[in-house]
Motif scaffolding. Structure first.
Motif, PDB file in Angstrom:
ATOM      1  N   ASP A 214       0.861  -1.175   0.000  1.00 35.49           N
ATOM      2  CA  ASP A 214       0.000   0.000   0.000  1.00 35.49           C
ATOM      3  C   ASP A 214       0.901   1.229   0.000  1.00 35.49           C
ATOM      4  O   ASP A 214       1.287   1.748   1.046  1.00 35.49           O
ATOM      5  CB  ASP A 214      -0.919   0.005   1.210  1.00 35.49           C
ATOM      6  CG  ASP A 214      -1.864   1.198   1.211  1.00 35.49           C
ATOM      7  OD1 ASP A 214      -1.866   1.963   0.222  1.00 35.49           O
ATOM      8  OD2 ASP A 214      -2.599   1.372   2.200  1.00 35.49           O
ATOM      9  N   PHE A 215       1.236   1.708  -1.206  1.00 33.27           N
ATOM     10  CA  PHE A 215       2.226   2.770  -1.322  1.00 33.27           C
ATOM     11  C   PHE A 215       1.722   4.118  -0.832  1.00 33.27           C
ATOM     12  O   PHE A 215       2.523   5.041  -0.660  1.00 33.27           O
ATOM     13  CB  PHE A 215       2.699   2.876  -2.777  1.00 33.27           C
ATOM     14  CG  PHE A 215       3.379   1.631  -3.277  1.00 33.27           C
ATOM     15  CD1 PHE A 215       4.451   1.089  -2.600  1.00 33.27           C
ATOM     16  CD2 PHE A 215       2.933   0.997  -4.424  1.00 33.27           C
ATOM     17  CE1 PHE A 215       5.083  -0.060  -3.042  1.00 33.27           C
ATOM     18  CE2 PHE A 215       3.549  -0.139  -4.885  1.00 33.27           C
ATOM     19  CZ  PHE A 215       4.627  -0.680  -4.198  1.00 33.27           C
ATOM     20  N   THR A 216       0.431   4.258  -0.619  1.00 34.33           N
ATOM     21  CA  THR A 216      -0.054   5.519  -0.048  1.00 34.33           C
ATOM     22  C   THR A 216       0.509   5.733   1.347  1.00 34.33           C
ATOM     23  O   THR A 216       0.590   6.880   1.819  1.00 34.33           O
ATOM     24  CB  THR A 216      -1.594   5.548   0.008  1.00 34.33           C
ATOM     25  OG1 THR A 216      -2.062   4.452   0.806  1.00 34.33           O
ATOM     26  CG2 THR A 216      -2.192   5.460  -1.389  1.00 34.33           C
ATOM     27  N   GLU A 217       0.912   4.649   2.014  1.00 33.61           N
ATOM     28  CA  GLU A 217       1.496   4.773   3.351  1.00 33.61           C
ATOM     29  C   GLU A 217       2.843   5.488   3.323  1.00 33.61           C
ATOM     30  O   GLU A 217       3.327   5.958   4.358  1.00 33.61           O
ATOM     31  CB  GLU A 217       1.670   3.391   3.986  1.00 33.61           C
ATOM     32  CG  GLU A 217       0.360   2.666   4.254  1.00 33.61           C
ATOM     33  CD  GLU A 217      -0.525   3.448   5.222  1.00 33.61           C
ATOM     34  OE1 GLU A 217       0.016   4.020   6.189  1.00 33.61           O
ATOM     35  OE2 GLU A 217      -1.747   3.493   5.006  1.00 33.61           O
ATOM     36  N   ASP A 243      11.179   1.337  -8.173  1.00 32.82           N
ATOM     37  CA  ASP A 243       9.803   0.867  -8.003  1.00 32.82           C
ATOM     38  C   ASP A 243       8.857   1.894  -8.618  1.00 32.82           C
ATOM     39  O   ASP A 243       8.430   2.845  -7.970  1.00 32.82           O
ATOM     40  CB  ASP A 243       9.491   0.669  -6.517  1.00 32.82           C
ATOM     41  CG  ASP A 243       8.235  -0.165  -6.304  1.00 32.82           C
ATOM     42  OD1 ASP A 243       7.344  -0.106  -7.171  1.00 32.82           O
ATOM     43  OD2 ASP A 243       8.160  -0.867  -5.284  1.00 32.82           O
ATOM     44  N   ALA A 244       8.529   1.680  -9.903  1.00 35.11           N
ATOM     45  CA  ALA A 244       7.699   2.647 -10.627  1.00 35.11           C
ATOM     46  C   ALA A 244       6.316   2.780  -9.993  1.00 35.11           C
ATOM     47  O   ALA A 244       5.760   3.875  -9.936  1.00 35.11           O
ATOM     48  CB  ALA A 244       7.580   2.229 -12.095  1.00 35.11           C
ATOM     49  N   ALA A 245       5.751   1.667  -9.520  1.00 34.00           N
ATOM     50  CA  ALA A 245       4.416   1.722  -8.923  1.00 34.00           C
ATOM     51  C   ALA A 245       4.410   2.594  -7.672  1.00 34.00           C
ATOM     52  O   ALA A 245       3.487   3.381  -7.454  1.00 34.00           O
ATOM     53  CB  ALA A 245       3.927   0.312  -8.593  1.00 34.00           C
ATOM     54  N   ALA A 246       5.447   2.473  -6.847  1.00 31.37           N
ATOM     55  CA  ALA A 246       5.529   3.289  -5.629  1.00 31.37           C
ATOM     56  C   ALA A 246       5.704   4.762  -5.970  1.00 31.37           C
ATOM     57  O   ALA A 246       5.026   5.639  -5.409  1.00 31.37           O
ATOM     58  CB  ALA A 246       6.679   2.813  -4.757  1.00 31.37           C
ATOM     59  N   MET A 247       6.601   5.053  -6.894  1.00 26.85           N
ATOM     60  CA  MET A 247       6.868   6.444  -7.249  1.00 26.85           C
ATOM     61  C   MET A 247       5.648   7.086  -7.909  1.00 26.85           C
ATOM     62  O   MET A 247       5.337   8.259  -7.669  1.00 26.85           O
ATOM     63  CB  MET A 247       8.078   6.504  -8.184  1.00 26.85           C
ATOM     64  CG  MET A 247       9.350   5.942  -7.566  1.00 26.85           C
ATOM     65  SD  MET A 247      10.009   6.964  -6.232  1.00 26.85           S
ATOM     66  CE  MET A 247      10.996   8.116  -7.177  1.00 26.85           C
ATOM     67  N   HIS A 248       4.949   6.331  -8.747  1.00 30.05           N
ATOM     68  CA  HIS A 248       3.744   6.847  -9.393  1.00 30.05           C
ATOM     69  C   HIS A 248       2.660   7.128  -8.363  1.00 30.05           C
ATOM     70  O   HIS A 248       1.965   8.153  -8.433  1.00 30.05           O
ATOM     71  CB  HIS A 248       3.241   5.850 -10.436  1.00 30.05           C
ATOM     72  CG  HIS A 248       1.949   6.236 -11.077  1.00 30.05           C
ATOM     73  ND1 HIS A 248       0.736   5.702 -10.686  1.00 30.05           N
ATOM     74  CD2 HIS A 248       1.670   7.116 -12.057  1.00 30.05           C
ATOM     75  CE1 HIS A 248      -0.226   6.227 -11.412  1.00 30.05           C
ATOM     76  NE2 HIS A 248       0.305   7.092 -12.256  1.00 30.05           N
ATOM     77  N   THR A 249       2.502   6.234  -7.387  1.00 30.87           N
ATOM     78  CA  THR A 249       1.479   6.428  -6.358  1.00 30.87           C
ATOM     79  C   THR A 249       1.752   7.683  -5.543  1.00 30.87           C
ATOM     80  O   THR A 249       0.836   8.471  -5.266  1.00 30.87           O
ATOM     81  CB  THR A 249       1.420   5.207  -5.423  1.00 30.87           C
ATOM     82  OG1 THR A 249       1.056   4.050  -6.187  1.00 30.87           O
ATOM     83  CG2 THR A 249       0.401   5.414  -4.316  1.00 30.87           C
ATOM     84  N   LEU A 475       0.496   7.753 -17.920  1.00 34.23           N
ATOM     85  CA  LEU A 475      -0.743   7.960 -17.171  1.00 34.23           C
ATOM     86  C   LEU A 475      -0.643   9.193 -16.279  1.00 34.23           C
ATOM     87  O   LEU A 475      -1.603   9.963 -16.149  1.00 34.23           O
ATOM     88  CB  LEU A 475      -1.051   6.720 -16.333  1.00 34.23           C
ATOM     89  CG  LEU A 475      -1.453   5.466 -17.108  1.00 34.23           C
ATOM     90  CD1 LEU A 475      -1.636   4.296 -16.158  1.00 34.23           C
ATOM     91  CD2 LEU A 475      -2.738   5.711 -17.894  1.00 34.23           C
ATOM     92  N   SER A 476       0.514   9.390 -15.654  1.00 34.54           N
ATOM     93  CA  SER A 476       0.710  10.555 -14.791  1.00 34.54           C
ATOM     94  C   SER A 476       0.588  11.843 -15.590  1.00 34.54           C
ATOM     95  O   SER A 476      -0.101  12.789 -15.188  1.00 34.54           O
ATOM     96  CB  SER A 476       2.087  10.480 -14.116  1.00 34.54           C
ATOM     97  OG  SER A 476       2.368  11.657 -13.398  1.00 34.54           O
ATOM     98  N   SER A 477       1.238  11.889 -16.729  1.00 36.49           N
ATOM     99  CA  SER A 477       1.239  13.097 -17.540  1.00 36.49           C
ATOM    100  C   SER A 477      -0.155  13.418 -18.071  1.00 36.49           C
ATOM    101  O   SER A 477      -0.612  14.568 -17.999  1.00 36.49           O
ATOM    102  CB  SER A 477       2.219  12.940 -18.705  1.00 36.49           C
ATOM    103  OG  SER A 477       2.340  14.133 -19.435  1.00 36.49           O
ATOM    104  N   HIS A 478      -0.865  12.415 -18.574  1.00 32.69           N
ATOM    105  CA  HIS A 478      -2.198  12.662 -19.129  1.00 32.69           C
ATOM    106  C   HIS A 478      -3.208  13.008 -18.034  1.00 32.69           C
ATOM    107  O   HIS A 478      -4.090  13.847 -18.245  1.00 32.69           O
ATOM    108  CB  HIS A 478      -2.675  11.437 -19.908  1.00 32.69           C
ATOM    109  CG  HIS A 478      -1.935  11.221 -21.193  1.00 32.69           C
ATOM    110  ND1 HIS A 478      -1.853  12.179 -22.172  1.00 32.69           N
ATOM    111  CD2 HIS A 478      -1.224  10.152 -21.657  1.00 32.69           C
ATOM    112  CE1 HIS A 478      -1.130  11.718 -23.183  1.00 32.69           C
ATOM    113  NE2 HIS A 478      -0.734  10.504 -22.891  1.00 32.69           N
ATOM    114  N   ALA A 479      -3.093  12.372 -16.872  1.00 37.20           N
ATOM    115  CA  ALA A 479      -4.048  12.648 -15.797  1.00 37.20           C
ATOM    116  C   ALA A 479      -3.919  14.079 -15.296  1.00 37.20           C
ATOM    117  O   ALA A 479      -4.914  14.709 -14.928  1.00 37.20           O
ATOM    118  CB  ALA A 479      -3.836  11.672 -14.636  1.00 37.20           C
TER     119      ALA A 479
END
Length: 542
Positions: A214-217, A243-249, A475-479
């Motif tokens: 849970d990378f929001t933590e 860890d791309a998923a952690a950095m993106h979150t 996804l980050s850029s478009h969002a």
């Protein structure tokens, strides 16, 4: 400045002299099983070298007002016809900065940089971020303050900050959560506050201290708040093992962008682009408000990416929270409304009134701009001409949604399905390009992006190595509708072709800062570490 008494660093626990800027780094931080009760009346915390920015003479650049325009899907709807989900594009544009050169006034900024100096950051993997930070320091000026011990970017402040950068050494484990926690405390405890606040996080590895996925933590509580957030956290993952998923979150939760730096030599360019944007913030607290003008019109849906939107229960009003805008930045939001049958004498139907309220960074003045969406109501309509602007945004939104769908397929190892999703969207973009008179930079960039993503989703090896990070960057850029750095574009292309490739959402000030970085790198090259070799399928991550 105050006396130079020693003070322990909150992260590495070593001694730090007051008056120096210390970057948030993560090392082997002692674990605390139980929180220690705080004193009943704790003394106010403030960093002794937290310079009084209020006395600085430099001000943010004064600019013009925002522009707001609406575009209807079709200019006319037959009088006796009704339309469900009729598209209306809301297009907001921030004013441009007066100038993009180094001498022009810039938005005052509080910037905290969190750098990974774990054991993997040896040799040029640490030398390149140091070089990038020297560039950042050289391009900041009072009243901007930088680093963990907030120091105003005067000549003395720059010199002490550079010494702190040069003192960094690699060692220990990666603890992103701890680094961000200290950054949060620094911002909370500062005595003087600039108008713009941000955090930059750079890492090449995986957080070894998080106990679950849970990378929001990893994100401190103040940064998770919907209101009164200290600022965005812009994250930069470099190399194939971060860890791309952690950095993106972390970026997504805080309203920041995630950049993937595949080519380690261009870390400085990626920082330059981010700083170019942060120093050009001209608008804050921007909010788009929509009110239905005709009694029969209702708002059905709002496509706003990561920007919070709401629609009233009766569909008669809607809003989008936009927040900060860099100079020249644009935001496009699609509204879908129901258009009723018109009265026999009705020549035009006013669909919605759109207003954008915001605060100017330079003056603090509240302002508002507006535009109304109106559709003509002739007796009949034959062969209506669709709005190019609305079609372009439809394609962009659909591409972002399909990229997310392809990512979901790839995460469950359905790579053939992911490829089909991306290929189908690529075809739709190419069809739109054929009908775009004179071409379209955004569609050109989308075409290239989809081609690259399709290539790196062919199998698990490619997806784990670069595919996931590239997808999340997109996804980050478009969002956010904000530029995040593209470090490698079409390996087969020449350097000149890559540099001239379309960069979605890039502003003039961002582009100017990147070109400055590129020129300096050419004049003072630093040999980058070799790119990692492809791992064999099923091999463990290092």
């Amino acid at each position: 400045m105050v006396s130079a008494t020693a003070d322990p660093c909150a992260i590495c626990l070593g001694e730090i002299s007051r008056g120096q800027a210390v970057f948030a780094t993560w090392r082997d931080v002692p674990a605390v099983e139980q929180p220690v009760p705080a004193p009943a009346m704790p003394p106010p915390r403030a960093y002794a070298d937290d310079d009084p920015v209020a006395q600085a003479a430099v001000q943010a650049p004064e600019v013009g007002e925002m522009a707001l325009k609406t575009h209807c899907e079709f200019p006319a709807v037959a009088r006796d016809a009704s339309c469900d989900s009729f598209a209306v594009l809301v297009h907001a544009t921030a004013p441009g900065a007066a100038a993009a050169d180094a001498e022009a006034p810039r938005a005052p900024l509080d910037l905290v940089t969190v750098l990974d100096v774990s054991g993997s950051m040896t040799g040029n993997k640490l030398a390149l971020p140091k070089q990038a930070m020297r560039f950042v320091i050289d391009n900041l000026a009072p009243p901007t303050v930088l680093a963990i011990r907030l120091v105003r970017m005067s000549d003395d402040g720059k010199a002490s900050t550079k010494r702190a950068v040069e003192s960094l050494v690699a060692g220990g484990s990666t603890n992103i959560g701890s680094g961000l926690h200290v950054a949060s405390e620094v911002l909370a405890d500062r005595r003087y506050r600039n108008a713009v606040t941000s955090v930059i996080l750079l890492s090449d590895g995986q957080d070894t201290c998080i106990r679950h996925r849970d990378f929001t933590e990893l994100v401190p509580l103040p940064f998770r708040a919907a209101v009164n957030r200290p600022g965005p956290i812009h994250t930069f993952g470099f190399g194939s093992d971060h860890d791309a998923a952690a950095m993106h979150t972390v970026a997504e939760v805080t309203g920041g962008t995630f950049s993937f730096i595949e080519n380690l030599a261009v870390i400085q360019d990626s920082f330059a682009q981010c700083i170019g944007g942060l120093l050009s913030v001209v608008v804050q607290d921007a909010r788009v408000v929509v009110e239905c003008a005709h009694p029969g019109v209702r708002v059905r849906e709002v496509k706003s990416g990561r920007y919070e939107s709401r629609i009233d229960a009766d569909g008669r009003a809607a809003s989008v929270e936009v927040g900060e805008l860099y100079a020249e930045e644009e935001r496009r939001f699609l509204l879908f409304v129901d258009v009723p049958v018109a009265e026999a004498t009705e020549d035009a139907t006013q669909l919605v009134k759109v207003r954008c309220t915001y605060r100017e960074v330079a003056t603090g003045r509240a302002a508002v701009v507006g535009d109304d969406a109106v559709v003509q109501r002739p007796a009949e309509v034959t062969d209506p001409e669709a709005s190019v602007e609305v079609e372009r945004e439809r394609v962009r939104v659909a591409a972002a949604e399909e990229i997310a769908a392809a990512r979901a397929a790839a995460e469950r190892c359905a790579f053939e399905e992911a490829g089909r999703i991306l290929h189908g969207q690529l075809y739709r973009v190419q069809v739109s390009l054929e009908s775009a008179p004179g071409g379209d930079p955004m569609l050109d960039a989308l075409e290239e992006e989809l081609e690259e993503l399709e290539e790196c989703m062919e199998d698990e090896e490619d997806y784990e190595r670069v595919g996931r990070a590239r997808v999340l960057k997109g996804l980050s850029s478009h969002a956010q509708q904000r530029a995040s750095y593209v470090a490698v574009r079409k390996r087969s292309a020449s350097k000149r072709e890559r540099e001239r490739a379309p960069q979605p959402y890039m502003t003039t000030t961002m582009e100017s800062m990147v070109k400055k970085s590129q020129k300096l790198r050419e004049e003072h090259p630093t040999s980058p570490p070799p790119l990692p070799e492809k791992r064999k399928r099923g091999s463990d991550r290092s």
